[in-house]
Enzyme design. Structure first.
Site, mmCIF file in Angstrom:
data_model
loop_
_atom_site.group_PDB
_atom_site.id
_atom_site.type_symbol
_atom_site.label_atom_id
_atom_site.label_comp_id
_atom_site.label_asym_id
_atom_site.label_seq_id
_atom_site.Cartn_x
_atom_site.Cartn_y
_atom_site.Cartn_z
ATOM 1 N N ASP A 26 -0.445 -40.869 -14.983
ATOM 2 C CA ASP A 26 -1.566 -41.697 -15.436
ATOM 3 C C ASP A 26 -2.912 -41.058 -15.099
ATOM 4 O OD1 ASP A 26 -0.216 -43.692 -16.684
ATOM 5 O OD2 ASP A 26 -0.633 -45.263 -15.220
ATOM 6 N N ASP A 38 7.075 -42.278 -4.877
ATOM 7 C CA ASP A 38 5.643 -42.087 -5.057
ATOM 8 C C ASP A 38 5.314 -40.605 -4.927
ATOM 9 O OD1 ASP A 38 5.142 -44.711 -5.552
ATOM 10 O OD2 ASP A 38 4.358 -45.181 -3.562
ATOM 11 N N ASP A 62 3.678 -38.709 -2.995
ATOM 12 C CA ASP A 62 3.671 -37.977 -1.731
ATOM 13 C C ASP A 62 5.020 -38.022 -1.019
ATOM 14 O OD1 ASP A 62 3.032 -40.760 -1.466
ATOM 15 O OD2 ASP A 62 2.658 -40.417 0.660
ATOM 16 N N ASP A 102 6.394 -54.128 -6.696
ATOM 17 C CA ASP A 102 7.680 -53.872 -6.059
ATOM 18 C C ASP A 102 8.258 -55.126 -5.416
ATOM 19 O OD1 ASP A 102 5.654 -53.965 -4.189
ATOM 20 O OD2 ASP A 102 5.887 -51.895 -3.528
#
Length: 533
Positions: free
Chosen positions: A136, A195, A197, A289
């Site tokens: 994105d 995610d 990282d 989530d």
């Protein structure tokens, strides 16, 4: 008609002190304290003590359960069938389920190579896995870099898809929802989410997928986070202490007792049919989530937390990034609680005890009470009792219960036990932001849907090289003053001075230390020195 003088508007008792503002304030204080301030403070104290007891009982309950789990060895591997998957000579690789790996990202220049590389390094039959990068990014240069990285891995034979969209509607939830619409996803049975990282170990899928394959009632397998930059600064050490408790106790207890806990948004594997049955990803809050987890649980699905599986990731190492993250993590659950409380109560597919657990324990105590009592009791009401000696705080409420709660929170990170005082001061400062965010979520106020992506600095890359060079203490300056922190700090400092000079000398040390912590946060300076031990 003669003009009235300003002094005639005041009572006679104020006439002689009209030039003494401090004296007038003192008189007002004395005249309003007994009929108004004292009863109000007593009421607030009772409310805070009740909330403290609620939080205390919740912590003790979880402590008892976790001791029981450890003593009797109730590991997920013993509670569920999770035999290792083996090759089938007749079916070949088709015996393995098809797995989708999603990596949502937004302008992740510092870590995109790390996350994509880790996902592409997952061990699984190459024709039974699809890596999906959901980019994105709004920076064209970063988008080009991410696309080139995907092409580089594709040239090595990795089945990797680079997906973009022309808007950021729904933020992460919108990206995940859009990613599930692609035709190739229909071939997949499970989806692992990481995610930008996060760095899963190569055997991550071999250790998680068997739970889903052999137990059709399980919808989610959640792994634990492992922080690669916990020693980066004092602030990251404090975060490690809080999050270690969350994973070591809260997630473990929820999994072992009610087969429910909040999905952490990453480092987990979902059964795609469970996602679809629950209604898919929704962007109505900033905790998509947790939203999905609650809805799937209400459909009767079970969750499993496997603490032995750890996925490396990065903690926010700047105060600005941490503040934004905590706003999202505090505002979102409160807002979701507001939206789903009645839906949970009306649900007929789960037991009454599970509904009470989700509403009272998971949402009300941990997501609302924990934040509000920390701020209002320890930073507002307790200091106010110094100014109003008529209101006495019982020792069990001011010393014993807070001490036990603090010690129970520290069990997750025994190596940081010597930093407990810093953790208390840090958590009290952050309780201001969390309480504010919680109220915004409950009231659906202005910033309720604010989503600021947590800044990653690529600390994971720096930490890969074993030993670290010794570093000098340093400070980072914020971009602006934070008036709320400065105001609370001034209030605590005043209460400390009053207690030292006119009070009973009960709390002045705590008040001075806590005011100093608020002043540091207020001027935007965060010390980053951490002892080697």
């Amino acid at each position: 008609m003669e003009r009235l003088s300003t002094t005639t508007m005041l009572p006679d008792t104020f006439q002689g002190t009209r030039d003494d503002i401090a004296g007038q304030i003192g008189l007002i204080w004395q005249q309003t304290k007994a009929p108004l301030i004292v009863p109000l403070l007593k009421l607030l104290l009772v409310v805070c003590l009740v909330m403290s007891l609620m939080l205390f009982m919740e912590r003790v309950y979880m402590g008892i359960v976790i001791v029981f789990i450890k003593l009797f060895g109730r590991k997920p591997e013993k509670s569920y069938k999770c035999e290792s998957m083996r090759d089938d000579l007749e079916l070949g690789h088709s015996a393995y389920p098809m797995v989708l790996v999603q990596i949502p990202m937004f302008n992740e220049k510092e870590v995109y190579q790390l996350s994509i590389g880790a996902a592409c390094g997952l061990s699984w039959p190459s024709d039974r896995i699809i890596i999906q990068v959901l980019d994105d990014s709004t920076d064209p240069a970063i988008k080009e870099l991410v696309e080139l990285e995907c092409q580089r891995w594709a040239s090595k034979g990795i089945n990797i898809k680079y997906e973009i969209r022309d808007n950021r509607n729904g933020y992460k939830a919108g990206a995940l929802k859009e990613g599930m619409k692609h035709s190739y996803v229909k071939l997949c049975d499970y989806v692992a989410i990481f995610d930008a990282d996060f760095q899963p170990e190569p055997d991550f899928l071999w250790r998680t997928i068997p739970f889903l394959v052999h137990n059709p009632e399980i919808a989610l397998v959640q792994a634990r986070w492992k922080f690669v930059n916990a020693d980066e600064c004092l602030m990251t050490r404090m975060q490690e202490m809080s999050l270690d408790y969350h994973f070591t106790v809260e997630q473990e207890v929820g999994s072992a007792t009610y087969n429910f806990f909040g999905f952490n948004g990453t480092a987990g594997v979902w059964r795609i049919s469970a996602i679809n049955e629950a209604g898919g990803w929704k962007d109505r809050t900033t905790v998509e989530d947790m939203d999905l987890a609650v809805r799937a649980s209400l459909k009767g699905w079970k969750f499993v937390y496997v603490g032995d599986i750890k996925v490396k990731n990065e903690l926010p190492s700047t105060f600005k990034a941490f503040r934004y993250q905590q706003h999202r993590w505090s505002c979102g659950p409160a807002n979701l609680f507001r939206k789903m409380a009645m839906e949970i109560l009306r649900n007929k597919r789960v037991s009454l005890w599970k509904k009470l657990y989700v509403i009272y324990s998971f949402f009300f105590v941990r997501k609302v009470i924990a934040h509000t009592v920390t701020f209002f009791f320890y930073c507002v009401v307790l200091p106010a009792t110094v100014l109003v000696p008529e209101v006495e705080v019982p020792k069990w409420g001011s010393v014993y219960i807070p001490s036990i709660i603090t010690l129970l929170n520290a069990v997750g990170t025994p190596r940081s036990f010597h930093l407990l005082m810093f953790w208390i001061l840090f958590e009290n400062v952050m309780s201001l932001h969390r309480t504010k965010a919680t109220l915004i979520g409950l009231l659906e106020a202005g910033r309720v849907n604010e989503w600021v992506v947590t800044e990653k600095l690529g600390d994971a890359l720096k930490m890969k090289s074993g030993a670290k060079a010794p570093r000098k203490p340093r400070f980072r300056a914020g971009e602006r003053l934070h008036l709320l922190e400065l105001g609370v700090g001034a209030y605590l400092f005043f209460c400390g001075c009053y207690d030292l000079n006119f009070g009973k000398n009960r709390y002045f040390i705590y008040l001075f230390l806590q005011s100093f912590a608020f002043f540091i946060a207020g001027v935007g300076y965060v010390g980053t020195f951490v002892p080697n031990s």
